[in-house]
Design an enzyme around this catalytic site. Sequence first.
Site, PDB file in Angstrom:
ATOM      1  N   SER A 126       0.846  -1.189   0.000  1.00  0.00           N
ATOM      2  CA  SER A 126       0.000   0.000   0.000  1.00  0.00           C
ATOM      3  C   SER A 126       0.884   1.242   0.000  1.00  0.00           C
ATOM      4  CB  SER A 126      -0.897   0.011   1.242  1.00  0.00           C
ATOM      5  OG  SER A 126      -1.394   1.317   1.435  1.00  0.00           O
ATOM      6  N   HIS A 134      -1.292  -1.233  -4.337  1.00  0.00           N
ATOM      7  CA  HIS A 134      -2.539  -0.894  -3.645  1.00  0.00           C
ATOM      8  C   HIS A 134      -2.569   0.616  -3.370  1.00  0.00           C
ATOM      9  CE1 HIS A 134      -5.935  -1.956  -0.931  1.00  0.00           C
ATOM     10  NE2 HIS A 134      -5.475  -0.983  -0.159  1.00  0.00           N
ATOM     11  N   ASP A 151      -4.746   3.655  -1.651  1.00  0.00           N
ATOM     12  CA  ASP A 151      -5.815   3.994  -0.716  1.00  0.00           C
ATOM     13  C   ASP A 151      -6.314   5.401  -0.976  1.00  0.00           C
ATOM     14  OD1 ASP A 151      -5.975   1.668   1.029  1.00  0.00           O
ATOM     15  OD2 ASP A 151      -3.914   2.164   1.566  1.00  0.00           O
ATOM     16  N   MET A 157      -8.824   8.310   0.243  1.00  0.00           N
ATOM     17  CA  MET A 157      -9.556   8.705   1.464  1.00  0.00           C
ATOM     18  C   MET A 157     -10.119  10.112   1.308  1.00  0.00           C
ATOM     19  SD  MET A 157      -6.878   7.328   4.278  1.00  0.00           S
ATOM     20  CE  MET A 157      -6.396   5.590   4.318  1.00  0.00           C
ATOM     21  N   HIS A 212      -8.434   1.198  -3.769  1.00  0.00           N
ATOM     22  CA  HIS A 212      -9.338   0.977  -2.634  1.00  0.00           C
ATOM     23  C   HIS A 212      -9.933   2.332  -2.268  1.00  0.00           C
ATOM     24  CE1 HIS A 212      -9.422  -0.102   1.983  1.00  0.00           C
ATOM     25  NE2 HIS A 212     -10.636   0.033   1.478  1.00  0.00           N
ATOM     26  N   MET A 233     -12.096   4.693  -0.125  1.00  0.00           N
ATOM     27  CA  MET A 233     -12.752   4.888   1.172  1.00  0.00           C
ATOM     28  C   MET A 233     -13.402   6.263   1.117  1.00  0.00           C
ATOM     29  SD  MET A 233      -9.632   3.281   3.352  1.00  0.00           S
ATOM     30  CE  MET A 233      -8.541   3.392   1.934  1.00  0.00           C
ATOM     31  N   MET A 276     -11.356  -5.598   5.872  1.00  0.00           N
ATOM     32  CA  MET A 276     -10.497  -4.683   6.635  1.00  0.00           C
ATOM     33  C   MET A 276     -10.158  -5.317   7.985  1.00  0.00           C
ATOM     34  SD  MET A 276      -9.739  -2.007   4.866  1.00  0.00           S
ATOM     35  CE  MET A 276      -8.809  -1.241   6.189  1.00  0.00           C
ATOM     36  N   ASP A 288      -6.562  -6.314   4.516  1.00  0.00           N
ATOM     37  CA  ASP A 288      -5.885  -5.015   4.520  1.00  0.00           C
ATOM     38  C   ASP A 288      -5.885  -4.440   5.931  1.00  0.00           C
ATOM     39  OD1 ASP A 288      -4.942  -2.478   3.893  1.00  0.00           O
ATOM     40  OD2 ASP A 288      -6.670  -1.917   2.653  1.00  0.00           O
ATOM     41  N   GLY A 289      -4.687  -4.112   6.420  1.00  0.00           N
ATOM     42  CA  GLY A 289      -4.564  -3.459   7.726  1.00  0.00           C
ATOM     43  C   GLY A 289      -3.782  -4.304   8.708  1.00  0.00           C
ATOM     44  N   GLY A 290      -2.622  -3.796   9.100  1.00  0.00           N
ATOM     45  CA  GLY A 290      -1.827  -4.499  10.111  1.00  0.00           C
ATOM     46  C   GLY A 290      -1.229  -5.815   9.629  1.00  0.00           C
ATOM     47  N   GLY A 298       1.287  -2.115   4.092  1.00  0.00           N
ATOM     48  CA  GLY A 298       1.815  -0.764   3.921  1.00  0.00           C
ATOM     49  C   GLY A 298       3.064  -0.557   4.742  1.00  0.00           C
ATOM     50  N   SER A 299       2.881  -0.318   6.044  1.00  0.00           N
ATOM     51  CA  SER A 299       4.040   0.001   6.887  1.00  0.00           C
ATOM     52  C   SER A 299       5.018  -1.173   6.988  1.00  0.00           C
ATOM     53  CB  SER A 299       3.589   0.462   8.272  1.00  0.00           C
ATOM     54  OG  SER A 299       2.668  -0.436   8.801  1.00  0.00           O
TER      55      SER A 299
HETATM   56  C1  DX5 Z   1      -6.047   1.669   5.826  1.00  0.00           C
HETATM   57  C2  DX5 Z   1      -5.653   1.330   4.410  1.00  0.00           C
HETATM   58  C3  DX5 Z   1      -4.553   0.364   4.317  1.00  0.00           C
HETATM   59  C4  DX5 Z   1      -3.258   0.813   4.925  1.00  0.00           C
HETATM   60  C5  DX5 Z   1      -2.561  -0.395   5.450  1.00  0.00           C
HETATM   61  O1  DX5 Z   1      -7.232   2.399   5.838  1.00  0.00           O
HETATM   62  O2  DX5 Z   1      -6.745   0.804   3.693  1.00  0.00           O
HETATM   63  O3  DX5 Z   1      -4.337  -0.086   2.976  1.00  0.00           O
HETATM   64  O4  DX5 Z   1      -2.415   1.475   4.025  1.00  0.00           O
HETATM   65  O5  DX5 Z   1      -1.453   0.010   6.154  1.00  0.00           O
HETATM   66  P1  DX5 Z   1      -0.719  -0.990   7.137  1.00  0.00           P
HETATM   67  O6  DX5 Z   1      -0.268  -2.170   6.353  1.00  0.00           O
HETATM   68  O7  DX5 Z   1       0.427  -0.158   7.668  1.00  0.00           O
HETATM   69  O8  DX5 Z   1      -1.717  -1.343   8.214  1.00  0.00           O
HETATM   70 ZN    ZN Z   2      -6.361  -0.184   1.602  1.00  0.00          ZN
END
Ligand code: DX5
Ligand code: ZN
Length: 230
Positions: A19, A43, A45, A47, A77, A79, A148, A186-188, A208-209
């Site tokens: 991401s 990916h 995101d 927002m 994605h 949001m 998510m 997706d997420g963590g 992502g991170s």
């Molecule tokens: C959160 C996003 C994710 C985010 C994931 O709202 O949809 O795609 O970038 O980041 P990590 O992998 O750091 O949780």
């Molecule tokens: Zn995402």
Amino acid sequence: MSQGGFDMKKGKKFLLAPSILSADPLAIADSIERTGGEFDWIHVDVMDGHFVPNLSFGPPVVSALRARYPDAFIDVHIMVEPAEDFIDMFAVTRPDLITLHAEATNHVSMALSRVRSLGIHPGVSINPGTSVCLIEPVLSSISLVLVMAVNPGFGGQKFMPEVLLKVRDLVRFRAVHDLEFLIEVDGGVGMDNAADLVSSGCDVLVAGSAIFGDHNSAEAARRIRRQAGL
Ligand code: DX5
Ligand code: ZN
């Protein structure tokens, strides 16, 4: 474009989708290059500061990615609310997949049909507090479900392991109804949970991170692959 998702998996056990929310905002392409090509999808995101409490990328970023990486699979994605109001403006940027949130529209079936009619794979996402039941009626007409594993809005949050139950529910539903959608989480996501996710039936891991937050993104991506490949 096929309606099912399995053609997108290209026979691989799972796909890795970094991401770019966690990439260097002043040098997104440099961050992508630093992964050394150890990814399957990009990916993105999107927002809106309304559906989620953060702002991120708009259509120009997706257009620029498409121009730089003409053959990459771009996974957008969104949001944003109402989701249907943003489909056309992203469709022109030529992503491969647009995933919208079931919670962000009163017309989820109509919004997904619109994505499909534009020749783009439609995906539907659910937040941690939303049940799989809500999207069951549309599962026969989509390419992907994004589950998510954090409340959307920010990178770097803690993975919620209870979402594994939803992945298993989706795997069962898909088998019973002979469907082909992919399951993305997706997420963590990172080294610690990649193996559990893939063994539960997850097809696409968004990270992502765990990738861009590591000083060696290529090695971080390889480590996730190794863990998930077990
Ligand atoms: C959160 C996003 C994710 C985010 C994931 O709202 O949809 O795609 O970038 O980041 P990590 O992998 O750091 O949780
Ligand atoms: Zn995402």
